[in-house]
Motif scaffolding. Structure first.
Motif, PDB file in Angstrom:
ATOM      1  N   SER A  70       0.841  -1.201   0.000  1.00 63.06           N
ATOM      2  CA  SER A  70       0.000   0.000   0.000  1.00 63.06           C
ATOM      3  C   SER A  70       0.873   1.246   0.000  1.00 63.06           C
ATOM      4  N   TRP A  71       0.838   2.004  -1.082  1.00 64.58           N
ATOM      5  CA  TRP A  71       1.714   3.157  -1.269  1.00 64.58           C
ATOM      6  C   TRP A  71       1.283   4.336  -0.399  1.00 64.58           C
ATOM      7  N   TRP A  72       0.034   4.843  -0.616  1.00 66.20           N
ATOM      8  CA  TRP A  72      -0.364   6.007   0.180  1.00 66.20           C
ATOM      9  C   TRP A  72      -0.588   5.615   1.631  1.00 66.20           C
ATOM     10  N   ASN A  73      -1.089   4.407   1.867  1.00 64.96           N
ATOM     11  CA  ASN A  73      -1.296   3.965   3.246  1.00 64.96           C
ATOM     12  C   ASN A  73       0.022   3.920   4.005  1.00 64.96           C
ATOM     13  N   ALA A 126      -1.956   9.803  -9.095  1.00 64.09           N
ATOM     14  CA  ALA A 126      -2.896   9.999  -7.984  1.00 64.09           C
ATOM     15  C   ALA A 126      -2.398  11.172  -7.146  1.00 64.09           C
ATOM     16  N   ILE A 127      -2.982  12.337  -7.322  1.00 62.15           N
ATOM     17  CA  ILE A 127      -2.457  13.553  -6.697  1.00 62.15           C
ATOM     18  C   ILE A 127      -2.587  13.468  -5.176  1.00 62.15           C
ATOM     19  N   GLY A 171     -11.667  26.768  -9.213  1.00 60.68           N
ATOM     20  CA  GLY A 171     -10.443  26.487  -8.472  1.00 60.68           C
ATOM     21  C   GLY A 171     -10.425  25.054  -7.985  1.00 60.68           C
ATOM     22  N   GLY A 172      -9.483  24.772  -7.112  1.00 56.79           N
ATOM     23  CA  GLY A 172      -9.382  23.428  -6.552  1.00 56.79           C
ATOM     24  C   GLY A 172      -8.340  22.592  -7.255  1.00 56.79           C
ATOM     25  N   ILE A 173      -7.801  21.627  -6.496  1.00 54.12           N
ATOM     26  CA  ILE A 173      -6.822  20.679  -7.019  1.00 54.12           C
ATOM     27  C   ILE A 173      -7.557  19.456  -7.569  1.00 54.12           C
ATOM     28  N   TRP A 174      -7.160  19.024  -8.731  1.00 53.79           N
ATOM     29  CA  TRP A 174      -7.722  17.792  -9.276  1.00 53.79           C
ATOM     30  C   TRP A 174      -7.237  16.587  -8.472  1.00 53.79           C
ATOM     31  N   TRP A 175      -8.089  15.592  -8.371  1.00 55.17           N
ATOM     32  CA  TRP A 175      -7.772  14.368  -7.627  1.00 55.17           C
ATOM     33  C   TRP A 175      -6.773  13.487  -8.370  1.00 55.17           C
ATOM     34  N   ASN A 176      -6.830  13.535  -9.709  1.00 54.07           N
ATOM     35  CA  ASN A 176      -5.944  12.663 -10.486  1.00 54.07           C
ATOM     36  C   ASN A 176      -5.397  13.409 -11.696  1.00 54.07           C
ATOM     37  N   GLU A 177      -4.404  12.808 -12.294  1.00 52.62           N
ATOM     38  CA  GLU A 177      -3.730  13.427 -13.428  1.00 52.62           C
ATOM     39  C   GLU A 177      -4.660  13.577 -14.626  1.00 52.62           C
ATOM     40  N   GLU A 178      -5.670  12.698 -14.708  1.00 56.40           N
ATOM     41  CA  GLU A 178      -6.623  12.778 -15.820  1.00 56.40           C
ATOM     42  C   GLU A 178      -7.638  13.905 -15.645  1.00 56.40           C
TER      43      GLU A 178
END
Length: 634
Positions: A70-73, A126-127, A171-178
């Protein structure tokens, strides 16, 4: 932002939740005066966190420098260990933080650390994954002062900033690169990380401007509903999707407001943090009978590996709010979570589970390193801001000992108890150790040892052997053994263990029944398909202590993928008995294999089984689903 300007409900009204009382617990209240020893419960809170942190770090994979699969975990778990070290002063795991940084800062192809490709510098498509690593490295910087950690957090922040987009939803940050979704977690992280960077970079204005812009957008986005609860994200038309309220989104909102408050001193931001906390704690969406409870914990539902860690993130930032405000009711909530976890959510080997209120008939508990990290955050939150003068803890190893008794003969087994102590000043600390077991059993450990702690950074430790004699004719079952350590100033702590007396060996991997036989987890993981698996250089070992006089023994493993199985008499010397020669990754070779152990029994008639990866470079190691063993003895 009008929702935040309404008259805030009196915080002490939170006491109506499940009988909470607006009082300060001794172990969760304001720091004691410098000349006043902290109460014994403060030392116990530190000890509980210490033994639970050690259990978590038992799952740390030294070779890959993370927590398996698990990377983010792993980022969140490492930050939890960082929180533990900051809170307690125990610095034993600084090397692991650095090892994780140096080992994992480069690029990795898809499948090695995440299903996604890792670009380097802890970034990927995955931002929000990148955001968790950024927050972790800020914590590492706070602990060590090492500039490389802060520099990495800045690098991650600049990467995330590429996904701030005013052309969609203002505004806001996108959740993913797509760029398919704008959600609460990524934007809560962004506000928090940008404010943290401002607060650590002298003369900064850039990161503060970004943080303030992001916060204003976040609170105006519609994700915070009329009840003060944060929904998961926005629809394509930029309206709230009214999706599930998760504890971690609420916690990030609290943490974002708090860090920005520290950056600006704006009291409204502190009120906003209170509002989000009060809304969560007064709602039956996130709190059941006074205990944090995730939506997925309800009967008929299950939490996935991501959701297992959400509540710990909330606890991290609720701790900060309690510290910042000194409000008794927040401190009470923190203490209640820790009390419930320790009383209801802990198994005999010290693992902390998903359900902080404990299992029910319809809602079984789940235990793994993710649930351990999450619940540990609640225990850390209960540790007082000022260290108690002395602490004392103990933990048994192994915590569950298996016995396959010989007919008509008493069986003797051993375990070790690791005793640890800290003291603000260098001083000798005599510690008395006493062990007890079931009536009629002989348990030997009574002794006095002398520890010499020097501060809190490196607890003084000693190992005490405990011998347990199981009477002949003892019926199958689990039997408790406890070891209590005491020292002056009222310090006391009890380690618990169990002796499993079993006539048969038969268990599913990952089940509670596996624990007595799992000699060494060795960096192994547990798959969603029901197998314990070993990837890369990891390996796990089962031990079967067959009774004296055993003349033959066999073990049957249900196993798949790319396995190597070795057997041995002592856990050190090995003979390979089973190998998969093809690079199978889909479980198509899943089958039962029966192995003759007779020639591999040790002098004590024990046999050890080790499972590892036949092709360690590709990450699809052997997975065991079920194990049974049989033997013949007089």
């Amino acid at each position: 932002m009008s929702m935040f300007r309404r008259t805030r409900r009196v915080l002490l009204a939170m006491a109506v939740i499940a009988g909470l009382q607006p009082v300060v617990l001794a172990h969760a209240g304001p720091p004691p005066a410098p000349d006043t020893p902290a109460p014994p419960s403060a030392a116990t809170a530190v000890a509980d966190a210490r033994v639970s942190a050690d259990v978590l770090m038992d799952s740390y994979d030294q070779e890959k420098a993370w927590f398996a699969s698990s990377w983010w975990n792993s980022a969140v778990a490492l930050q939890t260990i960082g929180d533990y070290m900051k809170r307690t002063g125990d610095e034993r795991y600084l090397d692991e933080l650095d090892h994780s940084f140096e080992t994992n800062k480069g690029p990795f192809p898809a499948g090695q650390r995440s299903t996604d490709e890792i670009y380097g510098n802890f970034t990927s498509r995955a931002i929000d994954d990148s955001g968790w690593w950024g927050l972790n490295w800020v914590t590492a910087y706070d602990l060590t002062g090492d500039q490389k950690y802060l520099d990495m957090a800045v690098t991650i922040g600049e990467f995330m900033n590429e996904f701030w987009d005013t052309s969609t939803c203002g505004g806001g940050i996108w959740w993913n690169e797509e760029r398919t979704y704008k959600n609460a977690v990524t934007n809560g992280q962004w506000v928090r990380l940008t404010a943290e960077l401002h607060n650590r970079l002298p003369g900064d204005t850039l990161w503060l401007d970004r943080s303030q812009e992001a916060w204003d957008w976040f609170v105006g986005s519609g994700m915070i509903n009329s009840d003060g609860l944060i929904n998961d994200g926005l629809r394509d038309d930029c309206s709230s999707n009214n999706d599930t309220v998760w504890t971690y989104n609420q916690g990030l909102g609290i943490g974002a407001a708090l860090e920005l408050y520290r950056a600006t001193g704006d009291p409204e931001l502190l009120e906003q943090a209170r509002y989000l906390a009060d809304s969560a704690l007064e709602s039956d969406v996130l709190v059941k009978d006074g205990v944090l409870t995730e939506w997925c914990e309800a009967a008929g539902r299950s939490c996935d590996d991501n959701q297992k860690q959400f509540k710990g993130i909330f606890a991290r930032y609720l701790m900060e709010l309690a510290d910042t405000t000194g409000e008794p009711a927040y401190q009470q909530v923190v203490a209640d979570q820790a009390d419930s976890i320790w009383a209801n959510d802990r198994d005999v080997v010290g693992r902390l589970g998903l359900r902080w209120a404990g299992a029910t008939d319809t809602q079984p508990n789940v235990f793994d390193w993710r649930t351990q990290a999450s619940a540990l955050s609640a225990l850390i939150a209960d540790v007082p801001q000022e260290q108690p003068r002395r602490t004392l803890s103990a933990a048994a190893s192994p915590a569950v000992v298996a016995v396959l008794p010989a007919s008509g003969t008493a069986t003797e087994v051993g375990l070790d108890v690791r005793v640890a102590a800290t003291s603000a000043r260098p001083e000798p600390l005599p510690v008395t150790v006493k062990a007890t077991g079931p009536r009629g059993w002989k348990v030997t450990a009574d002794r006095t040892l002398r520890l010499s702690p020097h501060g809190h950074a490196d607890p003084a430790q000693a190992t005490v052997p405990v011998t347990v004699r199981v009477p002949a004719g003892t019926a199958d079952g689990s039997y408790p053994v406890s070891v209590t350590v005491t020292a002056r100033s009222g310090l006391t702590y009890t380690a618990r263990a169990e002796v499993l007396v079993a006539g048969v060996v038969d268990f599913a991997a990952g089940s509670p029944e596996e624990i007595p036989w799992l000699w060494e987890a060795g960096g192994s993981g547990f798959s969603g398909g029901g197998s314990r698996y070993a990837d890369g250089e990891s390996a796990f070992v089962y031990r079967f202590p067959f009774p004296a006089g055993t003349t033959s023994a066999q073990v049957t493993l249900e196993i798949d993928n790319q396995y190597v199985v070795e057997v041995g008499p002592d856990g050190e010397s090995w003979t390979t008995v089973l190998t998969e020669d093809e690079q199978i990754r889909d479980g198509s070779n899943r089958a039962e294999h029966t192995l003759d152990l007779t020639e591999h029994l040790g002098d004590d008639k024990a046999a050890y089984i080790r499972v590892s990866d036949a092709f360690p470079a590709d990450g699809w190691g052997g997975g065991v689903y079920h194990v049974s063993a049989t033997y013949e003895a007089p």
